[in-house]
Design a protein around this motif. Structure first.
Motif, short mmCIF file in Angstrom:
data_model
loop_
_atom_site.label_atom_id
_atom_site.label_comp_id
_atom_site.label_asym_id
_atom_site.label_seq_id
_atom_site.Cartn_x
_atom_site.Cartn_y
_atom_site.Cartn_z
N ARG A 168 0.85 -1.20 0.00
CA ARG A 168 0.00 0.00 0.00
C ARG A 168 0.87 1.23 0.00
O ARG A 168 1.96 1.24 0.59
N GLN A 181 -1.15 -10.80 4.13
CA GLN A 181 -2.58 -11.05 4.38
C GLN A 181 -2.89 -12.52 4.16
O GLN A 181 -2.12 -13.24 3.53
N GLU A 241 -6.27 -14.43 2.55
CA GLU A 241 -7.60 -14.33 1.96
C GLU A 241 -8.26 -15.70 2.11
O GLU A 241 -7.58 -16.72 2.08
#
Ligand code: DAH
Length: 369
Positions: free
Chosen positions: A225, A239, A241
């Protein structure tokens, strides 16, 4: 007669070995003497001395060989050859004896050496898995045991997968939620620019395209990011998912699965709760919290006195996302979730600053050995 005798001497000695000239005799005597002395040598040190005595600059054999130059010209080829043979022979004998003595010494040393088998072995320093990937392996194992497959996707993603397929159209304000790094290269017209993926969610669509429905997968991976870093934000983090697609899938399955995963991971009875939330790729969207492990729900600094830890986003997969993956929303439904593995590791190990994780400071990583 005398002359003839002298001339034929070499022939005699060479082929019949009957009479030897004094030079030849001296040479052979030296050879015999040297070989015998070498044979008797009892240590590499004495052998060295013997070598000097015969082959050194002032050695007996050297001295003799030097004298050969004064011989009549016709005798030189014969004595030259003979003396070379003797020299080589003596040198070889030295080398063999040296090897023999050294082998003996080694054997003796080994047999005399005391070997204490009770001494503790030296600890070898080996590295260990980084705390983030240790927890990733644990999470993978838990989901795997519940029938989930582990999937992977590209870190350099196209705008199409990172946004469009996830129901975030061009110019939609939701793109601002995840500002990112764009690459200069473009994919084709349909896929748009390349970006460093802002989340692992694009792999949902890639998996649906590849495997269709039903589907039960998790996707751990690194995301990026455009972020001002502080103690709880970094521009690079990990992360996980999750995606479950089937015919009778409801959010209660998600609640059960997450409670099970967290309870196993923390080895405690962890409770979960849903709150409404907004993500363009799910409808309804929600946030999942779990009961604070430190205060067990009473309220403390870690959970900002709420008794709950904010954990992840989730929801029922949006129709448009199913369609983008080629799955018929009339036939199938499913839920998806995404949580920060980095944040989970921070919660599990009470790490106060996210920047420590990728700092490369071994004083930090060594604590998780
Ligand atoms: N992709 C979201 C993020 O990075 C997390 C997320 C929220 C993933 C909801 C999901 C979901 O699959 O259903 O912030």
């Amino acid at each position: 007669m005398k002359k003839t005798h002298k001339k034929s001497k070499f022939v005699e000695t060479k082929y019949l070995n009957l009479k030897q000239s004094p030079v030849e005799q001296t040479l052979k005597n030296i050879e015999i003497e040297a070989l015998a002395t070498i044979k008797k040598a009892s240590s590499p040190e004495t052998l060295k001395e013997i070598e000097v005595e015969y082959l050194g600059r002032k050695g007996k054999l050297t001295h003799l060989l030097r004298g050969l130059k004064d011989l009549p010209k016709e005798q030189k080829p014969f004595f030259g050859k003979l003396s070379n043979e003797i020299k080589t022979n003596v040198e070889r004998s030295f080398a063999n004896k040296l090897q023999e003595l050294e082998n003996q010494k080694l054997k003796k040393d080994l047999s005399q050496e005391f070997f204490d088998t009770t001494i503790p072995a030296k600890k070898r320093k080996v590295g260990h898995i980084h705390p983030i990937y240790k927890i990733q392996e644990e999470v993978e194992q838990i989901f795997n045991n519940m029938g989930f497959s582990i999937m992977d996707g590209p870190e350099v993603e196209s705008e199409y997968y990172n946004f469009e397929t996830l129901n975030i159209p061009k110019n939609h304000p939701a793109r601002d939620m995840q500002d990112t790094f764009f690459l200069q290269d473009k994919d084709d017209e349909k896929h748009g620019r390349f970006v460093l993926r802002t989340h692992t969610s694009p792999v949902q669509v890639r998996a649906m395209e590849k495997y269709g429905a039903p589907l039960r997968i998790i996707i751990p991976g690194r995301v990026f990011r455009y972020e001002a870093t502080d103690a709880s934000h970094d521009s690079t983090f990990d992360q996980v998912e999750g995606l479950l697609i089937g015919k009778d899938v409801s959010l209660s399955h998600l609640k059960g699965i997450m409670a099970e995963m967290l309870s196993t991971l923390f080895n405690a009875d962890v409770k979960v709760r849903f709150r409404p939330g907004y993500f363009p790729f799910v409808e309804p969207g929600l946030e999942l919290d779990f009961s604070c492990l430190l205060c067990e729900g009473i309220g403390c600094k870690a959970c900002k006195n709420t008794g709950w830890m904010e954990f992840m986003g989730a929801g029922m997969v949006h129709k448009n996302v199913l369609k983008a993956g080629g799955v018929d929303p009339e036939e199938y439904q499913g839920w998806a979730f995404g949580f920060g593995l980095t944040r989970l590791a921070m919660m599990k190990h009470l790490i106060p600053d996210i920047r420590l994780i990728s700092s490369g400071d071994i004083r930090f990583t060594r604590q998780f050995n």
